[in-house]
Design a protein around this motif. Structure first.
Motif, PDB file in Angstrom:
ATOM      1  N   GLN A  46       0.852  -1.186   0.000  1.00 47.84           N
ATOM      2  CA  GLN A  46       0.000   0.000   0.000  1.00 47.84           C
ATOM      3  C   GLN A  46       0.891   1.240   0.000  1.00 47.84           C
ATOM      4  O   GLN A  46       1.767   1.383   0.856  1.00 47.84           O
ATOM      5  N   THR A  47       0.639   2.120  -0.951  1.00 47.89           N
ATOM      6  CA  THR A  47       1.514   3.283  -1.120  1.00 47.89           C
ATOM      7  C   THR A  47       1.289   4.333  -0.033  1.00 47.89           C
ATOM      8  O   THR A  47       0.210   4.434   0.552  1.00 47.89           O
ATOM      9  N   VAL A 241      -6.648   7.142   5.465  1.00 47.24           N
ATOM     10  CA  VAL A 241      -7.240   8.307   4.803  1.00 47.24           C
ATOM     11  C   VAL A 241      -8.123   7.823   3.646  1.00 47.24           C
ATOM     12  O   VAL A 241      -7.637   7.200   2.705  1.00 47.24           O
ATOM     13  N   GLU A 242      -9.417   8.065   3.776  1.00 44.11           N
ATOM     14  CA  GLU A 242     -10.372   7.530   2.798  1.00 44.11           C
ATOM     15  C   GLU A 242     -11.068   8.604   1.972  1.00 44.11           C
ATOM     16  O   GLU A 242     -11.616   8.312   0.913  1.00 44.11           O
ATOM     17  N   THR A 243     -11.100   9.846   2.471  1.00 44.79           N
ATOM     18  CA  THR A 243     -11.865  10.883   1.766  1.00 44.79           C
ATOM     19  C   THR A 243     -10.999  12.106   1.472  1.00 44.79           C
ATOM     20  O   THR A 243     -10.045  12.394   2.203  1.00 44.79           O
ATOM     21  N   PRO A 244     -11.361  12.838   0.408  1.00 46.32           N
ATOM     22  CA  PRO A 244     -10.645  14.084   0.113  1.00 46.32           C
ATOM     23  C   PRO A 244     -10.734  15.077   1.284  1.00 46.32           C
ATOM     24  O   PRO A 244      -9.775  15.804   1.542  1.00 46.32           O
ATOM     25  N   GLY A 260      -3.766   5.413   2.701  1.00 48.17           N
ATOM     26  CA  GLY A 260      -5.172   5.060   2.852  1.00 48.17           C
ATOM     27  C   GLY A 260      -5.834   4.739   1.518  1.00 48.17           C
ATOM     28  O   GLY A 260      -5.248   4.940   0.457  1.00 48.17           O
ATOM     29  N   PHE A 261      -7.071   4.240   1.625  1.00 49.99           N
ATOM     30  CA  PHE A 261      -7.796   3.790   0.432  1.00 49.99           C
ATOM     31  C   PHE A 261      -7.983   4.906  -0.582  1.00 49.99           C
ATOM     32  O   PHE A 261      -8.127   4.651  -1.779  1.00 49.99           O
ATOM     33  N   SER A 285      -2.261   9.135 -11.529  1.00 53.36           N
ATOM     34  CA  SER A 285      -3.641   8.798 -11.869  1.00 53.36           C
ATOM     35  C   SER A 285      -4.379   8.416 -10.605  1.00 53.36           C
ATOM     36  O   SER A 285      -3.775   8.154  -9.584  1.00 53.36           O
ATOM     37  N   GLY A 286      -5.683   8.370 -10.672  1.00 52.90           N
ATOM     38  CA  GLY A 286      -6.485   7.988  -9.517  1.00 52.90           C
ATOM     39  C   GLY A 286      -6.715   9.166  -8.592  1.00 52.90           C
ATOM     40  O   GLY A 286      -6.278  10.273  -8.845  1.00 52.90           O
ATOM     41  N   ASP A 287      -7.367   8.872  -7.465  1.00 53.54           N
ATOM     42  CA  ASP A 287      -7.759   9.922  -6.534  1.00 53.54           C
ATOM     43  C   ASP A 287      -6.581  10.661  -5.904  1.00 53.54           C
ATOM     44  O   ASP A 287      -6.661  11.834  -5.592  1.00 53.54           O
ATOM     45  N   GLY A 288      -5.478   9.911  -5.726  1.00 55.31           N
ATOM     46  CA  GLY A 288      -4.311  10.519  -5.127  1.00 55.31           C
ATOM     47  C   GLY A 288      -3.811  11.680  -5.955  1.00 55.31           C
ATOM     48  O   GLY A 288      -3.151  12.590  -5.451  1.00 55.31           O
TER      49      GLY A 288
END
Ligand code: C2E
Ligand code: MG
Ligand code: MG
Ligand code: MG
Length: 293
Positions: A46-47, A241-244, A260-261, A285-288
């Motif tokens: 997990q990054t 950490v799951e949410t912005p 986190g996810f 890419s992705g949410d991160g």
């Protein structure tokens, strides 16, 4: 069960899976076999990301067991079992071997060098040869010590079986390992150990992150931990950490790193390797990705 029938009961029996004792013994035997063959065990990654620019700064190695009948067994279930039945040291050795060989392959492929953090259990730490095992393994794969980070929970630090952990930790850190306190804030230890122990990083437990930013008590605790860590020259990674909204609030409080996810779930070595390649070419890419926005 067989025990209740006594030694002289030779009739073969079908262990009922709803009997916890038998079920656990069966699982232990399965785990022993999995260790011997190695094919059911996997290390996922997990990054961890910097909150400055979203860059990938590290990754945590997390064990996975694909049981042929039961499917994925959670480490929360099989690690306590392994500890009780003397399998933790070989399991831990498997993790270190796996992480080192993976680091060597990424190194050979010219990918960015990020620290891989492995979880170390109390029983592993009391094994006198943990340090020499690790250094022999890293030497064999020609991987720098700094790239294998060690996560220890507060409960490991307090476990009387671990004796005085201070000299062992000092020695590991002198060798060049980075050391993190995992699940920070959930143990019952006194804060004075932070002054004494050789530690680089606190992993703020996700229990304090979950209700951010609305929960004022959690916000106060997180702010205080960050201030204290700064004063002690420790870095902090917030877990879970799951949410912005959580990410943005943590950044506002000055939290340096997150895991986190929202950024990534724990994924296979192949999947995390793709993320390392993206990192090398500066493509996110992705949410991160939204971290710097
Ligand atoms: P941990 O070291 O605190 O690892 C973090 C756990 O939180 C992982 O669970 C991870 O999947 C989960 N997590 C990460 N981000 C999020 C998130 O945003 N939301 C939520 N809800 N969860 C998140 P996992 O993989 O099930 O591991 C559980 C525990 O098992 C670990 O907690 C660690 O204590 C132990 N463990 C896992 N692998 C190993 C290992 O190789 N050796 C040892 N000794 N323990 C291990
Ligand atoms: Mg951990
Ligand atoms: Mg943790
Ligand atoms: Mg945990």
């Amino acid at each position: 069960s067989a025990k209740r029938h006594g030694r002289n009961h030779h009739k073969r029996f079908q262990p009922a899976l709803d009997e916890p004792g038998d079920r656990q013994l069966e699982l232990v035997n399965d785990l022993r076999a999995a260790l011997a063959h190695g094919d059911q065990l996997e290390l996922h990654y997990q990054t961890q990301h910097s909150l400055k620019d979203g860059s990938l700064v590290g990754m945590e190695a997390l064990m996975r067991w694909r049981h042929p009948r039961l499917g994925m067994v959670s480490p929360g279930d099989f690690i306590p079992l392994a500890e009780r039945h003397g399998l933790m040291t070989p399991l831990g050795a498997w993790v270190i071997e796996q992480a080192a060989s993976q680091l060597a392959r990424w190194q050979q492929a010219g990918l960015p060098r990020v620290t891989v953090w492995v979880n170390i259990s109390a029983l592993q730490l009391i094994q006198g040869d943990l340090e020499s095992r690790i250094s022999a393994c890293l030497a064999r794969y020609k991987v720098p010590t700094r790239l294998l980070g060690l996560e220890l929970t507060e409960s490991v630090l307090l476990d009387e079986r671990a004796g005085d952990v201070y000299p062992r930790m000092t020695s590991l850190r002198d060798k060049g390992h980075q050391i993190a306190i995992d699940d920070f804030g959930t143990g019952y230890s006194s804060l004075s150990y932070l002054k004494r122990l050789p530690v680089d990083k606190l992993k703020l437990d996700r229990a304090f992150v979950r209700a951010l930013p609305d929960d004022q008590a959690d916000a106060a605790i997180v702010g205080a931990v960050l201030a204290m860590a700064k004063g002690l020259s420790l870095t902090v990674v917030a877990e879970g950490v799951e949410t912005p909204a959580q990410r943005d609030y943590l950044r506002k409080l000055g939290c340096p790193e997150v895991q986190g996810f929202l950024f990534s779930r724990p994924v296979t070595s192949g999947e995390v390797e793709a993320k390392l390649r993206q990192e090398a070419t500066g493509v996110y890419s992705g949410d991160g990705a939204a971290v710097a926005s």
